[in-house]
Design an enzyme around this catalytic site. Structure first.
Site, mmCIF file in Angstrom:
data_model
loop_
_atom_site.group_PDB
_atom_site.id
_atom_site.type_symbol
_atom_site.label_atom_id
_atom_site.label_comp_id
_atom_site.label_asym_id
_atom_site.label_seq_id
_atom_site.Cartn_x
_atom_site.Cartn_y
_atom_site.Cartn_z
ATOM 1 N N SER A 72 39.065 27.174 55.397
ATOM 2 C CA SER A 72 40.110 28.199 55.207
ATOM 3 C C SER A 72 39.465 29.542 54.844
ATOM 4 C CB SER A 72 41.244 27.780 54.274
ATOM 5 O OG SER A 72 42.025 26.755 54.918
ATOM 6 N N HIS A 77 39.664 41.521 46.504
ATOM 7 C CA HIS A 77 40.034 42.942 46.514
ATOM 8 C C HIS A 77 39.723 43.473 45.123
ATOM 9 C CE1 HIS A 77 42.099 42.149 50.274
ATOM 10 N NE2 HIS A 77 42.708 41.144 49.685
ATOM 11 N N CYS A 92 40.710 23.496 52.359
ATOM 12 C CA CYS A 92 41.230 22.186 52.692
ATOM 13 C C CYS A 92 40.077 21.195 52.709
ATOM 14 C CB CYS A 92 41.955 22.223 54.030
ATOM 15 S SG CYS A 92 40.918 22.776 55.387
#
Lengths: 128, 128
Positions: A72, A77, A92
């Site tokens: 994934s 940020h 996952c």
């Protein structure tokens, strides 16, 4: 082929949302350090990067970055002007995202932090 | 320079987690369509893409993609074998991520879905 199968597991991945406050602005503007920190987090979690993109918005400004993983993604940020960073580790399979969180926290040494744990999958979508 | 300022707003961004179940496998393996859908979502939400990466894991398999935005990011991971997709829309500033969610849902027409809304910022980190 279009219908979901009966063997679909209700949870396909774990998504950890890490908010860190009180981080050194010097760390939050250092794109090379941030990229290294995300790769380290992927490695300790047992995940495999397949691509990476980092965007530095200019001297003294924040950094946005993402590792695409086989499992994934990890994203970050940063807001150096507020000493704040938001990190996501979504994995996952057999990977262990909580180990990636520990690695990120060690790298950024925030004064305070929170981790929210969101299960992703058909159970969350209301049909499992 | 390293301390957070006093004017830091407690919430810097909204992060919407969309889980969709019962989506056509044909849509969930179509990397070009998925990339278009994410760009459309950014546009209607009023956000500005600065970079994009998409990874198609092979014929019949899932797609992972991310748009880096000036306002944070949009990501998607698809599991065509389960008719499932997980989408994240994380936006700061004046953008309206809920409009992006509507656009994504219209594009993928899931049988069921959920949206979780996570405020990101110092308030979440426990120090605001």
């Amino acid at each position: 082929m279009n219908a979901p199968t009966l063997v679909c597991p209700p949870i396909l991945g774990r998504h950890l949302l890490l908010d860190m406050q009180g981080v050194s602005a010097a760390l939050l503007t250092d794109a090379a350090l941030i990229e290294r920190a995300l790769h380290d987090a992927a490695r300790v979690a047992g995940a495999t990067p397949v691509d990476a993109r980092f965007q530095h918005f200019g001297p003294g400004l924040g950094v946005t970055g993402v590792l695409l993983l086989k499992e994934s993604h990890i994203s970050i940020h940063t807001w150096p002007e507020y000493g704040f960073a938001a990190v996501d580790i979504f994995m996952c399979g057999e990977a262990r995202p909580e180990l990636g969180i520990d690695s990120i926290v060690a790298a950024f040494a925030p004064a305070s932090r929170s981790v929210r744990d969101a299960a992703r999958g058909p159970a969350a979508a209301g049909s499992a």
